[in-house]
Design a protein around this motif. Structure first.
Motif, PDB file in Angstrom:
ATOM      1  N   ALA A 139      22.964 -24.625   5.475  1.00  0.00           N
ATOM      2  CA  ALA A 139      22.446 -24.464   6.846  1.00  0.00           C
ATOM      3  C   ALA A 139      23.597 -24.580   7.839  1.00  0.00           C
ATOM      4  O   ALA A 139      24.369 -25.539   7.784  1.00  0.00           O
ATOM      5  N   ASN A 199      24.581 -24.833  11.777  1.00  0.00           N
ATOM      6  CA  ASN A 199      24.055 -25.203  13.088  1.00  0.00           C
ATOM      7  C   ASN A 199      24.983 -24.628  14.153  1.00  0.00           C
ATOM      8  O   ASN A 199      26.107 -25.098  14.336  1.00  0.00           O
ATOM      9  N   GLU A 203      22.275 -30.317   8.824  1.00  0.00           N
ATOM     10  CA  GLU A 203      22.963 -29.060   8.515  1.00  0.00           C
ATOM     11  C   GLU A 203      24.129 -29.276   7.549  1.00  0.00           C
ATOM     12  O   GLU A 203      24.625 -30.396   7.397  1.00  0.00           O
TER      13      GLU A 203
END
Ligand SMILES: Nc1nc2c(ncn2[C@@H]2O[C@H](COP(=O)(O)OP(=O)(O)OP(=O)(O)O)[C@@H](O)[C@H]2O)c(=O)[nH]1
Ligand SMILES: [Mg+2]
Length: 224
Positions: free
Chosen positions: A22, A24, A123
């Protein structure tokens, strides 16, 4: 903040379990996070399955823009005044995303260079987007954001002929604050420099394994 960090650990564990990295995206307002995501989804959408969680203080404009380019899920979070996303909002947004069906998650944070620096969302890494219209000194003025980020996108390089912006100086300032920052120079508008950004995304997904062995790892309860 402690509660947020606990929730962020939960989000991180969940993403790890499903082998989904992930990113960010953080930046000042208007530096080009949404346009970069639009272009990325358009260009890489057939190769990588990507989902997006977008945060805005008000409106679903960014989610609507991004949703035009993907059939994968785009989740809008309206923070109603807060200047950052928090881990609970990401956790709730993830409930609507099939993590086994995606390779990569983007989180577009609320545009400002202060609050999002302090909030862990679970994240894999923060990516700070900085554009050439903002001045070279942003890393020095907002050091926490540049310290927290592992990657930076220097966006709007198509405008370099028209604005007084010294790229080498900006890079030097960024590295003064964070020597490990990896910087991609791109134009989300024209696509210049996009390949190095896409290679980075491919590497990021590759580092967490491909979908074929994801199931096995999840079944075995091992992290990537
Ligand atoms: N010339 C040029 N314009 C760009 C580029 N990237 C974004 N823009 C323009 O800059 C403006 C802001 O872009 P957005 O993608 O909305 O920026 P953002 O970071 O998502 O903004 P917030 O979500 O409000 O924080 C838009 O008018 C974009 O078309 C670029 O690489 N070059
Ligand atoms: Mg945006």
């Amino acid at each position: 903040m402690e509660k947020n960090d606990a929730l962020a650990r939960g989000v991180r564990a969940r993403l790890t379990e499903h082998a989904v990295p992930a990113l960010n995206l953080v930046s000042s307002p208007g530096s080009g996070k949404t346009l970069l995501l639009e272009r990325t989804l358009h260009d890489l959408g057939r190769e990588l399955r990507m989902a997006v969680v977008t945060g805005d203080v008000q409106t679903q404009n960014d989610a609507d823009r991004i949703a035009r380019w993907t059939d994968d899920l785009v989740q809008a979070v309206v923070t109603g005044g807060a200047c950052h996303l928090d881990a609970r909002q990401v956790e709730e947004a993830l409930a609507a995303i099939d993590l086994d069906a995606i390779d990569l998650l983007f989180i577009e944070n609320v545009g400002n260079l202060v609050c999002p620096a302090s909030w862990d969302l679970g994240e894999t890494a923060k990516v700070v987007v900085m554009s050439v219209t903002e001045g070279e000194d942003k890393p020095l003025k907002y050091p926490k954001m540049f310290e927290q980020a592992r990657y930076a996108v220097l966006n709007k390089i198509d405008l370099l002929p028209y604005v007084p912006f010294d790229v080498e100086k900006a890079v030097r300032f960024a590295h003064d604050v964070n020597p490990d920052l990896e910087i991609f120079r791109v134009s989300a508008l024209t696509g210049e420099g996009k390949e190095s950004w896409y290679d980075f995304l491919r590497r990021t997904v590759g580092a967490t394994g491909d979908r074929a062995d994801r199931g096995e790892r999840v079944a075995a309860g091992t992290s990537p």
